[in-house]
Scaffold this motif. Structure first.
Motif, PDB file in Angstrom:
ATOM      1  N   ILE A   1       2.792  22.100  45.635  1.00  0.00           N
ATOM      2  CA  ILE A   1       1.840  22.256  46.743  1.00  0.00           C
ATOM      3  C   ILE A   1       0.926  21.042  46.842  1.00  0.00           C
ATOM      4  N   LEU A   2       0.504  20.510  45.687  1.00  0.00           N
ATOM      5  CA  LEU A   2      -0.362  19.331  45.687  1.00  0.00           C
ATOM      6  C   LEU A   2       0.349  18.111  46.276  1.00  0.00           C
ATOM      7  N   ILE A   3       1.630  17.958  45.951  1.00  0.00           N
ATOM      8  CA  ILE A   3       2.401  16.827  46.479  1.00  0.00           C
ATOM      9  C   ILE A   3       2.349  16.819  48.003  1.00  0.00           C
ATOM     10  N   LEU A   4       2.419  18.018  48.597  1.00  0.00           N
ATOM     11  CA  LEU A   4       2.439  18.140  50.049  1.00  0.00           C
ATOM     12  C   LEU A   4       1.041  18.119  50.663  1.00  0.00           C
ATOM     13  N   THR A   5       0.045  18.596  49.916  1.00  0.00           N
ATOM     14  CA  THR A   5      -1.291  18.756  50.476  1.00  0.00           C
ATOM     15  C   THR A   5      -2.163  17.518  50.352  1.00  0.00           C
ATOM     16  N   VAL A   6      -2.071  16.803  49.242  1.00  0.00           N
ATOM     17  CA  VAL A   6      -2.946  15.647  49.010  1.00  0.00           C
ATOM     18  C   VAL A   6      -2.833  14.589  50.117  1.00  0.00           C
ATOM     19  N   PRO A   7      -1.623  14.218  50.578  1.00  0.00           N
ATOM     20  CA  PRO A   7      -1.554  13.251  51.684  1.00  0.00           C
ATOM     21  C   PRO A   7      -2.276  13.728  52.944  1.00  0.00           C
ATOM     22  N   ILE A   8      -2.242  15.037  53.204  1.00  0.00           N
ATOM     23  CA  ILE A   8      -2.955  15.579  54.368  1.00  0.00           C
ATOM     24  C   ILE A   8      -4.459  15.391  54.205  1.00  0.00           C
ATOM     25  N   PHE A   9      -4.971  15.695  53.009  1.00  0.00           N
ATOM     26  CA  PHE A   9      -6.402  15.529  52.748  1.00  0.00           C
ATOM     27  C   PHE A   9      -6.808  14.059  52.825  1.00  0.00           C
ATOM     28  N   PHE A  10      -5.955  13.176  52.314  1.00  0.00           N
ATOM     29  CA  PHE A  10      -6.269  11.747  52.370  1.00  0.00           C
ATOM     30  C   PHE A  10      -6.326  11.270  53.824  1.00  0.00           C
ATOM     31  N   TRP A  11      -5.441  11.818  54.662  1.00  0.00           N
ATOM     32  CA  TRP A  11      -5.480  11.429  56.077  1.00  0.00           C
ATOM     33  C   TRP A  11      -6.731  11.973  56.757  1.00  0.00           C
ATOM     34  N   LEU A  12      -7.109  13.213  56.451  1.00  0.00           N
ATOM     35  CA  LEU A  12      -8.324  13.785  57.027  1.00  0.00           C
ATOM     36  C   LEU A  12      -9.542  12.940  56.657  1.00  0.00           C
ATOM     37  N   LEU A  13      -9.597  12.496  55.408  1.00  0.00           N
ATOM     38  CA  LEU A  13     -10.697  11.633  54.977  1.00  0.00           C
ATOM     39  C   LEU A  13     -10.620  10.273  55.682  1.00  0.00           C
ATOM     40  N   PHE A  14      -9.395   9.786  55.898  1.00  0.00           N
ATOM     41  CA  PHE A  14      -9.181   8.491  56.551  1.00  0.00           C
ATOM     42  C   PHE A  14      -9.657   8.515  58.004  1.00  0.00           C
ATOM     43  N   ARG A  15      -9.423   9.638  58.704  1.00  0.00           N
ATOM     44  CA  ARG A  15      -9.761   9.738  60.118  1.00  0.00           C
ATOM     45  C   ARG A  15     -11.028  10.546  60.392  1.00  0.00           C
ATOM     46  N   LEU A  16     -11.727  10.933  59.345  1.00  0.00           N
ATOM     47  CA  LEU A  16     -12.920  11.758  59.534  1.00  0.00           C
ATOM     48  C   LEU A  16     -13.948  11.021  60.393  1.00  0.00           C
ATOM     49  N   PRO A  17     -14.435  11.671  61.470  1.00  0.00           N
ATOM     50  CA  PRO A  17     -15.448  11.017  62.323  1.00  0.00           C
ATOM     51  C   PRO A  17     -16.686  10.668  61.509  1.00  0.00           C
ATOM     52  N   PRO A  18     -17.334   9.548  61.799  1.00  0.00           N
ATOM     53  CA  PRO A  18     -18.526   9.144  61.040  1.00  0.00           C
ATOM     54  C   PRO A  18     -19.681  10.116  61.224  1.00  0.00           C
ATOM     55  N   GLY A  19     -20.446  10.318  60.180  1.00  0.00           N
ATOM     56  CA  GLY A  19     -21.596  11.209  60.262  1.00  0.00           C
ATOM     57  C   GLY A  19     -22.771  10.533  60.951  1.00  0.00           C
ATOM     58  N   GLY A  20     -23.694  11.347  61.456  1.00  0.00           N
ATOM     59  CA  GLY A  20     -24.897  10.810  62.083  1.00  0.00           C
ATOM     60  C   GLY A  20     -24.728  10.444  63.544  1.00  0.00           C
ATOM     61  N   ALA A  21     -23.475  10.440  64.051  1.00  0.00           N
ATOM     62  CA  ALA A  21     -23.257  10.086  65.452  1.00  0.00           C
ATOM     63  C   ALA A  21     -23.568  11.281  66.350  1.00  0.00           C
ATOM     64  N   GLU A  22     -23.713  11.019  67.642  1.00  0.00           N
ATOM     65  CA  GLU A  22     -23.962  12.107  68.598  1.00  0.00           C
ATOM     66  C   GLU A  22     -22.764  13.052  68.592  1.00  0.00           C
ATOM     67  N   ILE A  23     -23.040  14.348  68.477  1.00  0.00           N
ATOM     68  CA  ILE A  23     -21.970  15.336  68.354  1.00  0.00           C
ATOM     69  C   ILE A  23     -21.246  15.508  69.686  1.00  0.00           C
ATOM     70  N   SER A  24     -19.915  15.462  69.627  1.00  0.00           N
ATOM     71  CA  SER A  24     -19.081  15.657  70.815  1.00  0.00           C
ATOM     72  C   SER A  24     -17.876  16.495  70.428  1.00  0.00           C
ATOM     73  N   ILE A  25     -16.976  16.682  71.396  1.00  0.00           N
ATOM     74  CA  ILE A  25     -15.781  17.497  71.129  1.00  0.00           C
ATOM     75  C   ILE A  25     -14.884  16.836  70.086  1.00  0.00           C
ATOM     76  N   THR A  26     -15.000  15.513  69.921  1.00  0.00           N
ATOM     77  CA  THR A  26     -14.135  14.802  68.981  1.00  0.00           C
ATOM     78  C   THR A  26     -14.656  14.820  67.551  1.00  0.00           C
TER      79      THR A  26
END
Length: 206
Positions: A133-158
């Motif tokens: 499960i980790l083999i399959l899940t870790v790449p997904i988490f790494f991508w979420l962290l890679f594309r995570l919207p920056p904090g502190g910005a004006e909140i929008s749908i994205t």
């Protein structure tokens, strides 16, 4: 030649520790995240799928393959049988203690050692599906962290989401104590969908 049946759980445990270690190495996270972005990035960049929807979709996929891996790698029938035996043993042991039957207590203590060994073996067997499960899940988490919207910005749908009792929050902002909103949303989606899948596949609890 390595006996996978005997050493498989130990290998899986070592691999699990290695995966967790890779999380702390930035270049590993970024490299895997960038590779995954070639596959998942177009859904956001080209199709305009909101980030919170991507989290919903990916957590659903996670729940599906996690349930399937557990269904086909864990002997739930044996596990439930072992748990039933342990409950019956504990009841019998308590009764022997209350009655002060030292002879029976001594006999049950010998039996307890065998049962604890069986429980330990069942627990060790769960490391193998965990590693898969980790083999399959870790790449997904790494991508979420890679594309995570920056904090502190004006909140929008994205980069924002509406959560119960919290209202509209940024995905990178803390939603509860030290838990970011995106992690909370991922957990809600994954746990909810996993329960539906496990029920439909008749998978028992671990």
């Amino acid at each position: 030649m390595v006996d996978l049946k005997k050493h498989g759980p130990t290998i899986a445990l070592l691999f699990t520790m290695l995966v967790f270690l890779s999380y702390s190495i930035e270049w590993v996270r970024v490299t895997i995240g960038a590779i995954m972005d070639a596959l998942l990035g177009p859904f956001i960049d080209t199709l305009g799928v909101p980030f919170f929807v991507m989290i919903l979709v990916l957590s659903s996929i996670t729940g599906l393959y996690s349930s399937l891996v557990q269904k086909y790698t864990i002997d739930y029938e044996k596990m439930q049988e072992s748990q039933a035996k342990m409950r019956a043993f504990q009841k019998e042991f308590r009764e022997a203690q209350l009655s002060g039957d030292e002879k029976k207590i001594k006999k049950l203590q010998t039996k307890q050692e065998r049962m604890m060994q069986e429980q330990l073996e069942l627990s060790r067997q769960q490391f193998t599906p965990m590693a898969i499960i980790l083999i399959l899940t870790v790449p997904i988490f790494f991508w979420l962290l890679f594309r995570l919207p920056p904090g502190g910005a004006e909140i929008s749908i994205t980069n924002g989401i509406v959560l119960p009792f919290l209202g509209t929050v940024g995905l990178s902002d803390f939603a509860f104590w030290i838990i970011p909103a995106w992690i909370l949303w991922y957990m809600i989606c994954s746990l909810t969908i996993s329960q539906v899948i496990r029920k439909s596949l008749n998978i028992g609890g671990l």
